[in-house]
Scaffold this motif. Structure first.
Motif, mmCIF file in Angstrom:
data_model
loop_
_atom_site.group_PDB
_atom_site.id
_atom_site.type_symbol
_atom_site.label_atom_id
_atom_site.label_comp_id
_atom_site.label_asym_id
_atom_site.label_seq_id
_atom_site.Cartn_x
_atom_site.Cartn_y
_atom_site.Cartn_z
ATOM 1 N N LEU A 115 -6.230 -31.761 -30.266
ATOM 2 C CA LEU A 115 -5.704 -32.935 -30.987
ATOM 3 C C LEU A 115 -5.991 -32.813 -32.476
ATOM 4 O O LEU A 115 -5.222 -33.300 -33.304
ATOM 5 C CB LEU A 115 -6.360 -34.231 -30.470
ATOM 6 N N PHE A 116 -7.127 -32.179 -32.810
ATOM 7 C CA PHE A 116 -7.559 -32.104 -34.204
ATOM 8 C C PHE A 116 -7.304 -30.740 -34.828
ATOM 9 O O PHE A 116 -7.245 -30.617 -36.035
ATOM 10 C CB PHE A 116 -9.047 -32.472 -34.294
ATOM 11 N N HIS A 118 -4.545 -28.952 -34.307
ATOM 12 C CA HIS A 118 -3.141 -28.832 -34.662
ATOM 13 C C HIS A 118 -2.848 -29.581 -35.959
ATOM 14 O O HIS A 118 -3.227 -30.731 -36.120
ATOM 15 C CB HIS A 118 -2.260 -29.403 -33.541
ATOM 16 N N ASN A 119 -2.196 -28.892 -36.882
ATOM 17 C CA ASN A 119 -1.766 -29.543 -38.115
ATOM 18 C C ASN A 119 -0.255 -29.526 -38.204
ATOM 19 O O ASN A 119 0.361 -28.462 -38.120
ATOM 20 C CB ASN A 119 -2.362 -28.826 -39.328
ATOM 21 N N LEU A 120 0.326 -30.694 -38.369
ATOM 22 C CA LEU A 120 1.773 -30.792 -38.539
ATOM 23 C C LEU A 120 2.216 -30.028 -39.780
ATOM 24 O O LEU A 120 1.505 -30.031 -40.789
ATOM 25 C CB LEU A 120 2.161 -32.252 -38.735
ATOM 26 N N ALA A 165 -13.825 -43.086 -36.466
ATOM 27 C CA ALA A 165 -14.077 -41.893 -37.289
ATOM 28 C C ALA A 165 -15.565 -41.548 -37.282
ATOM 29 O O ALA A 165 -15.938 -40.369 -37.236
ATOM 30 C CB ALA A 165 -13.577 -42.104 -38.715
ATOM 31 N N HIS A 168 -16.436 -40.279 -33.818
ATOM 32 C CA HIS A 168 -15.822 -38.958 -33.730
ATOM 33 C C HIS A 168 -16.704 -37.906 -34.419
ATOM 34 O O HIS A 168 -16.873 -36.797 -33.911
ATOM 35 C CB HIS A 168 -14.430 -38.983 -34.371
ATOM 36 N N GLY A 169 -17.258 -38.267 -35.569
ATOM 37 C CA GLY A 169 -18.153 -37.348 -36.289
ATOM 38 C C GLY A 169 -19.374 -37.008 -35.455
ATOM 39 O O GLY A 169 -19.738 -35.838 -35.298
#
Lengths: 209, 209
Positions: A115-116, A118-120, A165, A168-169
């Protein structure tokens, strides 16, 4: 394997997403390629690019399944609007939500990580259907924060995003063994302290008009 | 380039760390290899493994320079014990520290990222000299938290680690453009809300005996 002519576009899409998700689960995001997906389902890469818009579109569809999966785990434990955990106070419920997120990430590390990772492409906007799946997860957190934050939509939005966030960290640093390097034994004590003080801080704000 | 016999072991070490750091800065952690470092300084990989303990030891020495660099940026802005920013209140000072961390990560993305991408071999303990460099950074945060948290060492330690891990999460998500996907414009508003409420929450705790 069924003959090629047996599959509709939608079926090919579903097969590709399942095969791609399995690839990521087993080999991580770095082990993913459209070619491997095509091989796994017995089609050419050309066919894949006929049913998906582009490479990003394939990954987004795979990651969307992870978001749906995470949402269904969260909903089964906390209810759609938090009501399944009505016996918990705000602080306990948010701690349980955080623990659920960290558990999910630990148990599904490669899919969660994708999820993290991958960069569009810079010129590709995030599709609305994908944004809605992210939104559904935040709605669940916001339902739990409403008793503390109140009805102000913007503040509710921001509070949920700050908490996510931050957790998540803590989660990412735990799962890559970086918290042990700074002398922390478990993520649990950190998320507890974070949520406890953050919630206590929110409650000190002057009442809104 | 000087002849090989001109360099002491220490000089080779210093050259290797500088070359390795340049490699990571330009090509990211994934672009690093002992072979490339050896080539860059005109020695064999064998020589490199004569002056370093192993592959991890090379990376730790490179990452240590990043930690020192970050510490010196922080100290130049906040003083060794926070005294250079004595005109700021606790909340402003912690916000400025967070902004400094995020700025450093943004401006030195590949080197900062390598701190977290490198994983020690499971059987290799973190060397004390490296742990001390991490400790020095936390000492700086703890100095700023002392007026709020008090003298309790364990609580000071934990509070600093919660804040860092949370800000680290906001920082990592910002720099990989993940916060825009959840509808957040800047990391600044999130860190401000985090620190403000966290500090306010800490202040509500009952006084310790």
């Amino acid at each position: 394997m069924a003959r090629r002519s047996d599959h509709t576009r939608e079926e090919i899409k579903t097969m590709a997403v399942a095969a791609g998700r399995e690839l990521i689960r087993d080999a991580g995001y770095a082990g993913f390629s459209a070619r491997k997906v095509a091989t796994a389902i017995g089609y050419t890469v050309g066919t894949l690019y006929n049913v998906f818009e582009n490479h990003d579109d394939i990954i987004l569809h795979i990651n969307a399944v992870t978001l749906e999966d995470l949402l269904s785990v969260m909903e089964s434990r906390f209810g759609v609007s938090g009501d399944a955990s009505a016996d918990l106070d705000d602080y306990e419920a948010l701690r349980a939500l955080a623990a659920c997120y960290i558990d999910y990430a630990r148990e599904n590390y490669n899919c969660w990580s994708a999820l993290f990772e991958h960069n569009l492409a810079p010129d590709m906007p995030l599709p609305d259907w994908y944004g809605e799946k992210i939104g559904a997860l935040f709605t669940l957190i916001e339902a739990r924060l409403k008793p503390v934050v109140g009805e102000d939509e913007a503040e509710l939005r921001q509070t949920a995003r700050v908490l996510w966030a931050s957790i998540h960290g803590i989660c990412a640093l735990t799962l890559t063994n970086k918290l042990t390097l700074v002398g922390v034994e478990t993520a649990e004590s950190l998320t507890a302290a974070l949520i406890e003080n953050y919630i206590a801080g929110l409650k000190t704000r002057p009442a809104r008009l």
